[in-house]
Scaffold this active site. Sequence first.
Site, PDB file in Angstrom:
ATOM      1  N   GLU A  35      -8.706  26.425 -10.929  1.00 60.09           N
ATOM      2  CA  GLU A  35      -8.190  25.523 -11.956  1.00 60.09           C
ATOM      3  C   GLU A  35      -9.090  25.581 -13.197  1.00 60.09           C
ATOM      4  O   GLU A  35     -10.306  25.510 -13.085  1.00 60.09           O
ATOM      5  CB  GLU A  35      -8.131  24.087 -11.390  1.00 60.09           C
ATOM      6  CG  GLU A  35      -7.985  22.976 -12.404  1.00 60.09           C
ATOM      7  CD  GLU A  35      -6.699  23.043 -13.235  1.00 60.09           C
ATOM      8  OE1 GLU A  35      -5.630  23.330 -12.690  1.00 60.09           O
ATOM      9  OE2 GLU A  35      -6.804  22.818 -14.473  1.00 60.09           O
ATOM     10  N   GLN A  36      -8.449  25.666 -14.366  1.00 62.36           N
ATOM     11  CA  GLN A  36      -9.243  25.787 -15.597  1.00 62.36           C
ATOM     12  C   GLN A  36     -10.030  24.514 -15.932  1.00 62.36           C
ATOM     13  O   GLN A  36     -11.122  24.582 -16.492  1.00 62.36           O
ATOM     14  CB  GLN A  36      -8.338  26.145 -16.770  1.00 62.36           C
ATOM     15  CG  GLN A  36      -7.327  25.064 -17.120  1.00 62.36           C
ATOM     16  CD  GLN A  36      -6.467  25.419 -18.328  1.00 62.36           C
ATOM     17  OE1 GLN A  36      -6.613  26.470 -18.916  1.00 62.36           O
ATOM     18  NE2 GLN A  36      -5.557  24.534 -18.679  1.00 62.36           N
ATOM     19  N   ARG A 109       0.934  10.083 -11.964  1.00 59.75           N
ATOM     20  CA  ARG A 109       0.574  11.480 -11.690  1.00 59.75           C
ATOM     21  C   ARG A 109      -0.832  11.637 -11.134  1.00 59.75           C
ATOM     22  O   ARG A 109      -1.077  12.472 -10.263  1.00 59.75           O
ATOM     23  CB  ARG A 109       0.679  12.309 -12.960  1.00 59.75           C
ATOM     24  CG  ARG A 109       2.063  12.744 -13.280  1.00 59.75           C
ATOM     25  CD  ARG A 109       2.097  13.303 -14.681  1.00 59.75           C
ATOM     26  NE  ARG A 109       3.444  13.491 -15.124  1.00 59.75           N
ATOM     27  CZ  ARG A 109       4.078  14.653 -15.078  1.00 59.75           C
ATOM     28  NH1 ARG A 109       3.479  15.721 -14.625  1.00 59.75           N
ATOM     29  NH2 ARG A 109       5.320  14.753 -15.481  1.00 59.75           N
ATOM     30  N   TYR A 215      10.180   2.402 -15.252  1.00 61.78           N
ATOM     31  CA  TYR A 215      10.095   2.093 -13.817  1.00 61.78           C
ATOM     32  C   TYR A 215       8.656   1.755 -13.462  1.00 61.78           C
ATOM     33  O   TYR A 215       7.726   2.019 -14.243  1.00 61.78           O
ATOM     34  CB  TYR A 215      10.629   3.240 -12.958  1.00 61.78           C
ATOM     35  CG  TYR A 215      10.127   4.619 -13.306  1.00 61.78           C
ATOM     36  CD1 TYR A 215       8.884   5.068 -12.883  1.00 61.78           C
ATOM     37  CD2 TYR A 215      10.920   5.491 -14.058  1.00 61.78           C
ATOM     38  CE1 TYR A 215       8.436   6.338 -13.192  1.00 61.78           C
ATOM     39  CE2 TYR A 215      10.482   6.764 -14.376  1.00 61.78           C
ATOM     40  CZ  TYR A 215       9.230   7.180 -13.937  1.00 61.78           C
ATOM     41  OH  TYR A 215       8.794   8.453 -14.262  1.00 61.78           O
ATOM     42  N   ASP A 293       6.469  25.218 -13.234  1.00 63.16           N
ATOM     43  CA  ASP A 293       6.743  25.406 -14.661  1.00 63.16           C
ATOM     44  C   ASP A 293       6.351  26.801 -15.152  1.00 63.16           C
ATOM     45  O   ASP A 293       6.814  27.236 -16.201  1.00 63.16           O
ATOM     46  CB  ASP A 293       5.986  24.356 -15.478  1.00 63.16           C
ATOM     47  CG  ASP A 293       6.716  23.026 -15.531  1.00 63.16           C
ATOM     48  OD1 ASP A 293       7.712  22.860 -14.791  1.00 63.16           O
ATOM     49  OD2 ASP A 293       6.297  22.138 -16.311  1.00 63.16           O
TER      50      ASP A 293
HETATM   51  C1  LIG Z   1       7.501  13.508 -20.129  1.00 64.38           C
HETATM   52  C2  LIG Z   1       7.820  14.244 -18.866  1.00 64.38           C
HETATM   53  C3  LIG Z   1       8.350  13.559 -17.790  1.00 64.38           C
HETATM   54  C4  LIG Z   1       8.616  14.244 -16.594  1.00 64.38           C
HETATM   55  N1  LIG Z   1       9.125  13.549 -15.532  1.00 64.38           N
HETATM   56  C5  LIG Z   1       9.374  14.189 -14.369  1.00 64.38           C
HETATM   57  C6  LIG Z   1       9.896  13.464 -13.254  1.00 64.38           C
HETATM   58  O1  LIG Z   1      10.124  12.263 -13.322  1.00 64.38           O
HETATM   59  N2  LIG Z   1      10.118  14.150 -12.083  1.00 64.38           N
HETATM   60  C7  LIG Z   1       9.843  15.492 -11.955  1.00 64.38           C
HETATM   61  O2  LIG Z   1      10.038  16.055 -10.856  1.00 64.38           O
HETATM   62  N3  LIG Z   1       9.354  16.202 -13.010  1.00 64.38           N
HETATM   63  C8  LIG Z   1       9.106  15.588 -14.205  1.00 64.38           C
HETATM   64  N4  LIG Z   1       8.609  16.293 -15.260  1.00 64.38           N
HETATM   65  C9  LIG Z   1       8.314  17.729 -15.094  1.00 64.38           C
HETATM   66  C10 LIG Z   1       6.962  17.943 -14.387  1.00 64.38           C
HETATM   67  O3  LIG Z   1       5.956  17.224 -15.053  1.00 64.38           O
HETATM   68  C11 LIG Z   1       6.581  19.411 -14.349  1.00 64.38           C
HETATM   69  O4  LIG Z   1       7.702  20.182 -13.988  1.00 64.38           O
HETATM   70  C12 LIG Z   1       5.461  19.636 -13.330  1.00 64.38           C
HETATM   71  O5  LIG Z   1       4.299  18.917 -13.701  1.00 64.38           O
HETATM   72  C13 LIG Z   1       5.126  21.121 -13.205  1.00 64.38           C
HETATM   73  O6  LIG Z   1       4.062  21.275 -12.290  1.00 64.38           O
HETATM   74  P1  LIG Z   1       3.253  22.620 -12.239  1.00 64.38           P
HETATM   75  O7  LIG Z   1       2.247  22.440 -11.152  1.00 64.38           O
HETATM   76  O8  LIG Z   1       4.188  23.768 -12.171  1.00 64.38           O
HETATM   77  O9  LIG Z   1       2.535  22.743 -13.661  1.00 64.38           O
HETATM   78  P2  LIG Z   1       1.459  21.803 -14.348  1.00 64.38           P
HETATM   79  O10 LIG Z   1       1.607  20.398 -13.916  1.00 64.38           O
HETATM   80  O11 LIG Z   1       1.545  22.103 -15.806  1.00 64.38           O
HETATM   81  O12 LIG Z   1       0.060  22.322 -13.780  1.00 64.38           O
HETATM   82  C14 LIG Z   1      -0.503  23.546 -14.204  1.00 64.38           C
HETATM   83  C15 LIG Z   1      -1.990  23.558 -13.870  1.00 64.38           C
HETATM   84  O13 LIG Z   1      -2.514  24.843 -14.171  1.00 64.38           O
HETATM   85  C16 LIG Z   1      -3.719  24.708 -14.907  1.00 64.38           C
HETATM   86  N5  LIG Z   1      -3.873  25.900 -15.738  1.00 64.38           N
HETATM   87  C17 LIG Z   1      -3.197  26.218 -16.866  1.00 64.38           C
HETATM   88  N6  LIG Z   1      -3.598  27.403 -17.345  1.00 64.38           N
HETATM   89  C18 LIG Z   1      -4.574  27.845 -16.505  1.00 64.38           C
HETATM   90  C19 LIG Z   1      -5.375  29.022 -16.486  1.00 64.38           C
HETATM   91  N7  LIG Z   1      -5.278  29.988 -17.418  1.00 64.38           N
HETATM   92  N8  LIG Z   1      -6.285  29.184 -15.462  1.00 64.38           N
HETATM   93  C20 LIG Z   1      -6.406  28.211 -14.498  1.00 64.38           C
HETATM   94  N9  LIG Z   1      -5.668  27.072 -14.500  1.00 64.38           N
HETATM   95  C21 LIG Z   1      -4.759  26.907 -15.489  1.00 64.38           C
HETATM   96  C22 LIG Z   1      -3.524  23.431 -15.703  1.00 64.38           C
HETATM   97  O14 LIG Z   1      -4.761  22.885 -16.138  1.00 64.38           O
HETATM   98  C23 LIG Z   1      -2.789  22.552 -14.680  1.00 64.38           C
HETATM   99  O15 LIG Z   1      -3.700  21.872 -13.853  1.00 64.38           O
HETATM  100  C24 LIG Z   1       8.352  15.632 -16.472  1.00 64.38           C
HETATM  101  C25 LIG Z   1       7.828  16.327 -17.576  1.00 64.38           C
HETATM  102  C26 LIG Z   1       7.577  15.644 -18.767  1.00 64.38           C
HETATM  103  C27 LIG Z   1       7.036  16.437 -19.918  1.00 64.38           C
END
Ligand SMILES: Cc1cc2nc3c(=O)[nH]c(=O)nc-3n(C[C@H](O)[C@H](O)[C@H](O)COP(=O)(O)OP(=O)(O)OC[C@H]3O[C@@H](n4cnc5c(N)ncnc54)[C@H](O)[C@@H]3O)c2cc1C
Length: 408
Positions: A35-36, A109, A215, A293
């Site tokens: 993790e960065q 979160r 909520y 994502d």
């Molecule tokens: C306002 C808002 C509301 C939302 N509400 C909901 C909801 O109610 N329900 C739902 O299911 N989803 C919701 N989402 C979507 C959800 O937040 C994302 O889809 C989810 O957080 C994606 O998770 P992830 O682990 O794929 O990515 P992320 O949560 O973006 O995690 C990525 C991780 O990788 C790390 N990283 C990045 N680059 C590097 C690198 N080069 N080297 C090492 N580490 C790195 C980051 O620091 C981070 O810790 C919402 C989004 C937004 C914007």
Amino acid sequence: MARAPLTIAIIGAGIGGLTAAVSLHQAGFAVDVYEQAPELTEVGGVINMAPNATRVLYRLGLDQGLDRDAVRPHTTHQRRWQDGRTLQHAPLNPRCEELYGAPHLTVHRADLLAIIASGFPTERIHLGHRFVELVDKGNATEARFENGVRIVADIVVGADGINSAVRAALLGDDAPRFAGCVAYRGLVPVEHIADLELPLGSESWLGPGAHLVHYFVSRGRLLNFVGWTQHDTWNREDWTDRATIDRALAAFDGWHPQVRRIIAAADTCFIWALFDREPLPRWSFNRTTLLGDACHPMYPFMAQGAAQAIEDGAVLAACLTAAGADDPAETLRRYERLRRPRVTRLQEMSRANKIRYHMPDGPDQEARDTTWARAADRSPEALRWLYEFDAGRDVAEQLFGNPPCGTT
Ligand SMILES: Cc1cc2nc3c(=O)[nH]c(=O)nc-3n(C[C@H](O)[C@H](O)[C@H](O)COP(=O)(O)OP(=O)(O)OC[C@H]3O[C@@H](n4cnc5c(N)ncnc54)[C@H](O)[C@@H]3O)c2cc1C
């Protein structure tokens, strides 16, 4: 002699990366997470988690933390922006458990991240490691980090979010585009709004070019709101510097007194811009794949981005468990084939909801309201195809030849 377990390096300790780590660790693989950030943290945000996601987390044995910190909303209620008239109203809990064996939760979160991390050995989460480069070595993959560290693993999983550097290494670097929406987000201590006597539910307020959802989270001690408004352009400096409660109130000028009262009672206000990418044609290349994502960002208008990242981790673990060490590259392609139809469908539905939720007042909006009154399309029953998907069980069945649930 038994073969050593596959080594798996996960880049990114967000909700998706950590869920994959716990799933793969429990399945017996040798997993490390990079993790960065210097610490595990998620500032401010909250999340709605439907049964398709909570089922995975409960099965991973994370029930103690979830039952302690998350809230089980009783209902979901969609209302008109000006007068509060009901558009849809449906039960959530205990209905979701009755129908699908898993609850609908709302959770902060930071709490969620800590709960998932509690299922994984701390010493295998390597903080302060920013991934920068990938080298395909045929039977293994090397990941290189900004701090000079290089590691080699049988499989690398990019779970590094919408600006994924792993994705860029695989598919080239193109920036996500601004989706024409910004969100005002705030947390309100419940004692500030006790007089509103809000029911323990999730409420959405829909108006022209905007909608606001609120909520409870953190054992019911805080009320979260996210208010989305449409804008043509985004300029980080201009927006973040002016993320004030007054600005949020101005964005929801003329809205129902309950909406304005909640915004005004927040301690602080954040602004978040929404970005988007087109669905990817593929995301597994030899022994590297993506999840969450990094490969399928979606608008939050189905509240499924994190839920799909959680499903990804469970499905990846199910695929690798079924295949063992045989042909990891083919197993990663299979994982992708299983996931792509479902997440693409949700990306499209989430985009469509931006239009449906933000309709200007007029004949189209009236037609929408009439349809919703009849169809109740946010009820747990109407979302069966989404909520009943069991990422572990259904995929195990699929691997033995049955059609994938949730993709038809
Ligand atoms: C306002 C808002 C509301 C939302 N509400 C909901 C909801 O109610 N329900 C739902 O299911 N989803 C919701 N989402 C979507 C959800 O937040 C994302 O889809 C989810 O957080 C994606 O998770 P992830 O682990 O794929 O990515 P992320 O949560 O973006 O995690 C990525 C991780 O990788 C790390 N990283 C990045 N680059 C590097 C690198 N080069 N080297 C090492 N580490 C790195 C980051 O620091 C981070 O810790 C919402 C989004 C937004 C914007």
